[in-house]
Write a protein that holds these residues in place. Structure first.
Motif, PDB file in Angstrom:
ATOM      1  N   PHE A   1       0.849  -1.185   0.000  1.00 43.18           N
ATOM      2  CA  PHE A   1       0.000   0.000   0.000  1.00 43.18           C
ATOM      3  C   PHE A   1       0.890   1.242   0.000  1.00 43.18           C
ATOM      4  N   PRO A   2       1.035   1.889  -1.147  1.00 42.64           N
ATOM      5  CA  PRO A   2       1.946   3.044  -1.247  1.00 42.64           C
ATOM      6  C   PRO A   2       1.606   4.154  -0.263  1.00 42.64           C
ATOM      7  N   ASP A   3       0.320   4.388  -0.043  1.00 44.62           N
ATOM      8  CA  ASP A   3      -0.087   5.467   0.854  1.00 44.62           C
ATOM      9  C   ASP A   3      -0.362   4.987   2.275  1.00 44.62           C
ATOM     10  N   GLY A   4      -0.274   3.694   2.491  1.00 38.89           N
ATOM     11  CA  GLY A   4      -0.380   3.139   3.835  1.00 38.89           C
ATOM     12  C   GLY A   4      -1.567   3.560   4.669  1.00 38.89           C
ATOM     13  N   PRO A   5      -2.679   2.835   4.614  1.00 35.60           N
ATOM     14  CA  PRO A   5      -3.793   3.121   5.525  1.00 35.60           C
ATOM     15  C   PRO A   5      -3.293   3.192   6.964  1.00 35.60           C
ATOM     16  N   ARG A   6      -3.862   4.093   7.752  1.00 36.05           N
ATOM     17  CA  ARG A   6      -3.386   4.329   9.113  1.00 36.05           C
ATOM     18  C   ARG A   6      -4.289   3.672  10.155  1.00 36.05           C
ATOM     19  N   ILE A   7      -3.691   3.223  11.228  1.00 38.76           N
ATOM     20  CA  ILE A   7      -4.451   2.794  12.400  1.00 38.76           C
ATOM     21  C   ILE A   7      -4.616   4.029  13.275  1.00 38.76           C
ATOM     22  N   ILE A   8      -5.816   4.585  13.307  1.00 40.86           N
ATOM     23  CA  ILE A   8      -6.026   5.868  13.986  1.00 40.86           C
ATOM     24  C   ILE A   8      -6.467   5.714  15.440  1.00 40.86           C
ATOM     25  N   ALA A   9      -6.904   4.525  15.816  1.00 36.72           N
ATOM     26  CA  ALA A   9      -7.282   4.274  17.208  1.00 36.72           C
ATOM     27  C   ALA A   9      -7.291   2.779  17.455  1.00 36.72           C
ATOM     28  N   HIS A  10      -7.047   2.400  18.704  1.00 36.74           N
ATOM     29  CA  HIS A  10      -7.041   0.978  19.051  1.00 36.74           C
ATOM     30  C   HIS A  10      -7.292   0.822  20.538  1.00 36.74           C
ATOM     31  N   SER A  11      -7.745  -0.356  20.921  1.00 34.95           N
ATOM     32  CA  SER A  11      -8.034  -0.625  22.330  1.00 34.95           C
ATOM     33  C   SER A  11      -7.605  -2.033  22.693  1.00 34.95           C
ATOM     34  N   SER A  12      -7.297  -2.230  23.967  1.00 36.72           N
ATOM     35  CA  SER A  12      -6.912  -3.550  24.466  1.00 36.72           C
ATOM     36  C   SER A  12      -7.603  -3.813  25.797  1.00 36.72           C
ATOM     37  N   LEU A  13      -8.317  -4.920  25.874  1.00 37.17           N
ATOM     38  CA  LEU A  13      -9.023  -5.344  27.085  1.00 37.17           C
ATOM     39  C   LEU A  13      -8.499  -6.705  27.508  1.00 37.17           C
ATOM     40  N   ALA A  14      -8.439  -6.933  28.817  1.00 36.23           N
ATOM     41  CA  ALA A  14      -7.879  -8.193  29.294  1.00 36.23           C
ATOM     42  C   ALA A  14      -8.558  -8.632  30.576  1.00 36.23           C
ATOM     43  N   GLY A  15      -8.426  -9.920  30.859  1.00 35.11           N
ATOM     44  CA  GLY A  15      -8.966 -10.494  32.079  1.00 35.11           C
ATOM     45  C   GLY A  15      -7.993 -10.391  33.242  1.00 35.11           C
ATOM     46  N   LYS A  16      -8.382 -10.919  34.374  1.00 35.67           N
ATOM     47  CA  LYS A  16      -7.598 -10.813  35.602  1.00 35.67           C
ATOM     48  C   LYS A  16      -6.228 -11.472  35.469  1.00 35.67           C
ATOM     49  N   LYS A  17      -6.173 -12.691  34.959  1.00 38.63           N
ATOM     50  CA  LYS A  17      -4.898 -13.395  34.843  1.00 38.63           C
ATOM     51  C   LYS A  17      -3.958 -12.668  33.888  1.00 38.63           C
ATOM     52  N   GLU A  18      -4.503 -12.161  32.790  1.00 37.28           N
ATOM     53  CA  GLU A  18      -3.699 -11.420  31.822  1.00 37.28           C
ATOM     54  C   GLU A  18      -3.178 -10.128  32.455  1.00 37.28           C
TER      55      GLU A  18
END
Length: 342
Positions: free
Chosen positions: A14-31
């Protein structure tokens, strides 16, 4: 999309490279008790998330990940053209029920634990081709729902072999757009189904390592690169057993990956203190690690280029009970640091 974006046998640039503009991470107790605990956006002490079944809990986990990514981007669900999502459960019910109220057009995917790579690849393709101004990729897994479906009831207390991995209770969501973020998806390599005839469902690393090897080899060939061209090459959830197999398979192909290889399943837990044996697994494993660990390092410029290769074991309860082998698949994405655009 210009035809020159197609390179080699299995890749797109991808010459113009789509961007990751937002992200989230959720995890449990052990993680949350593991090495990456401080990096997750949210940690849920209650594994049921207030629901009355493990499956409903996973749907809630996925829904909350999507909502948090939207909040971070300052967007409403109406501003997302397409959602690409999946999970490990039969007929991807965690996704179907999880994203239902978002009211976004959905492509439901099944790539086992590789689905984060599959979803992000399709989101990037869709945005790069101009079919969507914004697309979302979301995936999840839950220890208890996966054990219930694929292995034994939790109350059974079965002995887990040292080759086994621990299914991650976690989720990740990502919003892809033409511009705006400090990380771009500059290319993808789509994996093939690879089957070495392994039938041990308690050794996912051995099942998936050949697919990871195949995709990495094809990627390096298609892009004309070597491992040293990447700050890190992350596989999804091969764990400690699968990592050794992957490095051996690649050395047989004349490729030395040892100095740059990391694995999301190894990063997720401290196997010595948390009794997770070979490491973490599950569709939420690579998604949560990508959001919590990999993308922030790329955003800061600590790493300039990462090859992200989530891996999946393509079995079902039906195929396993019929004595079939466990094929694997892996999808590669090139993630690069770039100047943030507005």
């Amino acid at each position: 999309m210009d035809k020159h974006c197609r390179i080699g046998k299995s890749s797109l640039r991808f010459p113009d490279g789509p961007r990751i503009i937002a992200h989230s991470s959720l995890a449990g107790k052990k993680e949350g008790e593991g090495p990456l605990g401080p990096l997750f956006d949210r940690i849920y002490e209650d594994a049921t998330l207030g629901e009355d079944s493990w499956e409903k809990a996973e749907s809630t986990l996925q829904q909350e990940a999507a909502k948090l990514a939207l909040k971070k981007a300052g967007l409403s669900s109406e501003q997302i053209r397409y959602l690409f999502g999946g999970d490990l459960l039969g007929q991807i019910i965690a996704t179907s029920f999880g994203v239902e109220e978002l009211n976004i057009p959905v492509f439901g995917l099944y790539g086992a634990c590789s689905v984060c790579g599959e979803a992000l690849s399709l989101a990037a393709m869709t945005v790069a081709a101009g079919y969507a101004e914004r697309a979302m990729a979301v995936t999840s897994s839950h220890f208890a729902s996966a054990e219930k479906q694929f292995r034994f009831p939790l109350g059974y207390g079965n002995q887990r072999p040292l080759s086994a991995t621990w299914t991650v209770t976690g989720a990740g969501a990502f919003i892809v757009a033409p511009k705006g973020g400090a990380v771009k998806i500059s290319g993808i390599t789509t994996g093939k189904v690879v089957d070495f005839g392994v039938k041990d469902s308690m050794n996912m690393g051995a099942c998936m390592a050949p697919a990871a090897c195949d995709t990495i080899c094809q990627h390096l060939k298609d892009f004309g690169r070597q491992p040293k061209d990447y700050d890190r090459i992350f596989t999804g959830d091969l764990g400690l057993v699968g990592q050794k197999i992957l490095i051996k398979l690649l050395r047989d192909e004349g490729i030395d990956l040892a100095s740059v290889h990391d694995d999301c399943g190894i990063e997720m837990f401290d196997s010595d203190t948390q009794d997770t044996h070979a490491g973490g697994s599950g569709a939420g494993c690579s998604a949560a690690v990508l959001s919590a660990l990999i993308l922030p390092k790329l955003q800061r410029g600590d790493w300039k280029r990462v090859l992200f290769v989530p891996t999946g074991a393509l079995l079902s309860t039906v195929s396993f009970n019929e004595g079939q082998s466990v094929p694997g698949i892996a999808h590669g994405l090139v993630l690069e640091h770039c100047e943030e655009e507005t």
